[in-house]
Each structure stands twice: as structure tokens, then as C-alpha cells.
Design a protein around this motif. Structure first.
Motif, PDB file in Angstrom:
ATOM      1  N   GLU A  23       2.032   9.200  10.822  1.00 14.57           N
ATOM      2  CA  GLU A  23       3.122   8.910  11.766  1.00 14.57           C
ATOM      3  C   GLU A  23       3.037   9.850  12.970  1.00 14.57           C
ATOM      4  OE1 GLU A  23       5.378   6.568  11.952  1.00 14.57           O
ATOM      5  OE2 GLU A  23       5.123   5.643   9.984  1.00 14.57           O
ATOM      6  N   ASN A  24       2.750  11.135  12.714  1.00 17.12           N
ATOM      7  CA  ASN A  24       2.616  12.110  13.801  1.00 17.12           C
ATOM      8  C   ASN A  24       1.476  11.734  14.735  1.00 17.12           C
ATOM      9  OD1 ASN A  24       4.768  13.632  12.889  1.00 17.12           O
ATOM     10  ND2 ASN A  24       3.488  15.075  11.755  1.00 17.12           N
ATOM     11  N   LEU A  25       0.364  11.260  14.170  1.00 19.58           N
ATOM     12  CA  LEU A  25      -0.767  10.831  14.999  1.00 19.58           C
ATOM     13  C   LEU A  25      -0.374   9.646  15.878  1.00 19.58           C
ATOM     14  CD1 LEU A  25      -3.839  11.137  12.617  1.00 19.58           C
ATOM     15  CD2 LEU A  25      -3.378  12.468  14.668  1.00 19.58           C
ATOM     16  N   PHE A  26       0.353   8.697  15.315  1.00 23.29           N
ATOM     17  CA  PHE A  26       0.829   7.554  16.098  1.00 23.29           C
ATOM     18  C   PHE A  26       1.731   8.016  17.240  1.00 23.29           C
ATOM     19  CE2 PHE A  26       0.422   4.919  12.003  1.00 23.29           C
ATOM     20  CZ  PHE A  26      -0.873   4.531  12.316  1.00 23.29           C
ATOM     21  N   PHE A  53       0.816  -1.211   0.000  1.00 23.21           N
ATOM     22  CA  PHE A  53       0.000   0.000   0.000  1.00 23.21           C
ATOM     23  C   PHE A  53       0.847   1.257   0.000  1.00 23.21           C
ATOM     24  CE2 PHE A  53      -2.834  -3.162   1.974  1.00 23.21           C
ATOM     25  CZ  PHE A  53      -3.871  -3.093   1.067  1.00 23.21           C
ATOM     26  N   GLY A  54       2.129   1.126   0.162  1.00 22.07           N
ATOM     27  CA  GLY A  54       3.001   2.300   0.152  1.00 22.07           C
ATOM     28  C   GLY A  54       3.388   2.732   1.550  1.00 22.07           C
ATOM     29  N   GLU A  55       4.108   3.831   1.603  1.00 19.75           N
ATOM     30  CA  GLU A  55       4.575   4.358   2.886  1.00 19.75           C
ATOM     31  C   GLU A  55       3.445   5.060   3.632  1.00 19.75           C
ATOM     32  OE1 GLU A  55       8.178   6.594   2.963  1.00 19.75           O
ATOM     33  OE2 GLU A  55       9.049   5.438   1.322  1.00 19.75           O
ATOM     34  N   ILE A  56       3.578   5.044   4.957  1.00 27.08           N
ATOM     35  CA  ILE A  56       2.608   5.755   5.788  1.00 27.08           C
ATOM     36  C   ILE A  56       2.920   7.247   5.704  1.00 27.08           C
ATOM     37  CG2 ILE A  56       1.801   6.104   8.154  1.00 27.08           C
ATOM     38  CD1 ILE A  56       2.505   3.188   8.697  1.00 27.08           C
ATOM     39  N   PRO A  57       1.905   8.082   5.444  1.00 24.76           N
ATOM     40  CA  PRO A  57       2.145   9.535   5.374  1.00 24.76           C
ATOM     41  C   PRO A  57       2.662  10.079   6.708  1.00 24.76           C
ATOM     42  CG  PRO A  57      -0.066   8.964   4.578  1.00 24.76           C
ATOM     43  CD  PRO A  57       0.524   7.735   5.173  1.00 24.76           C
ATOM     44  N   SER A  58       3.448  11.133   6.639  1.00 27.73           N
ATOM     45  CA  SER A  58       4.033  11.709   7.853  1.00 27.73           C
ATOM     46  C   SER A  58       2.953  12.177   8.830  1.00 27.73           C
ATOM     47  CB  SER A  58       4.975  12.855   7.502  1.00 27.73           C
ATOM     48  OG  SER A  58       4.271  13.907   6.874  1.00 27.73           O
ATOM     49  N   GLU A  59       1.817  12.615   8.306  1.00 29.60           N
ATOM     50  CA  GLU A  59       0.717  13.039   9.174  1.00 29.60           C
ATOM     51  C   GLU A  59       0.227  11.874  10.033  1.00 29.60           C
ATOM     52  OE1 GLU A  59       0.821  13.553   5.890  1.00 29.60           O
ATOM     53  OE2 GLU A  59       0.858  15.734   5.666  1.00 29.60           O
TER      54      GLU A  59
END
Length: 105
Positions: free
Chosen positions: A9-12, A1-7
């Protein structure tokens, strides 16, 4: 599905931060203007204040006072940590406190 967006990652990272904050006894946290404010329980009769966790957090702050202060204002006890450059830098500090608590219980 591709890379996780930085947004995402910030939520995590924010969720992880909240977990550590809850583990340390904070009921509310605010990060504003490079300052973290963690609110301890409002009820001054709370068993948290007589717990080993609270005593160890106080001990950690006394041993590592740089950029940290416990402050009571309008009946609210808070921990303030200044010079927070990012969620990651705050996470490092809170994890150090959490590890200190774990080592001393």
C-alpha cells in the motif's frame, strides 16, 4: 488472495505521489526529516517557467504560505513543504495544489 500488505500500500501511495509531483512539474522529489523538497526543472530557460502551471503554483503558495517556501539554492529552484507527518499528509497538500492549478487554468 487476502489483504494487500501495508508495505505494498505504501508503494502504491508513493507512486501516486510521484504522478502528482510530475503533473506539477517537479523533476525530482525528496522527503526527509518531515520536509518535502520538490525540484523544479534545472534549465532556467525551460518553457515550464513561463507556463500557466508554474504561475498558478506560485499564486497558490502566496495564498497558502503556511509551511511552504520557494527557494533557490545553487541554481536549483525548489518548493519546500515542512511539517510533513506522512506520505498521506503530503499527498493531501499536493492534491490541493493540483486542484488549484486545475481550477485556474
Amino acid at each position: 488472495f487476502g489483504e494487500i500488505p501495508s508495505e505494498a500500500e505504501n508503494l502504491f501511495d508513493i507512486i501516486k505521489l510521484k504522478w502528482v509531483a510530475i503533473k506539477l512539474g517537479f523533476q525530482k522529489i525528496i522527503i526527509k526529516n518531515n520536509v518535502f523538497i520538490g525540484f523544479f526543472p534545472l534549465n532556467q530557460q525551460s518553457s515550464f517557467y513561463s507556463s500557466s502551471i508554474f504561475a498558478i503554483i506560485i499564486q497558490y503558495i502566496q495564498q497558502n504560505p503556511k509551511n511552504m517556501i520557494i527557494k533557490e539554492q545553487k541554481g536549483k529552484l525548489t518548493l519546500r513543504i515542512s511539517s510533513i507527518n506522512s506520505i498521506n499528509s503530503l499527498m493531501i497538500i499536493l492534491n490541493k495544489i493540483s486542484e488549484f492549478v486545475g481550477d485556474h487554468q
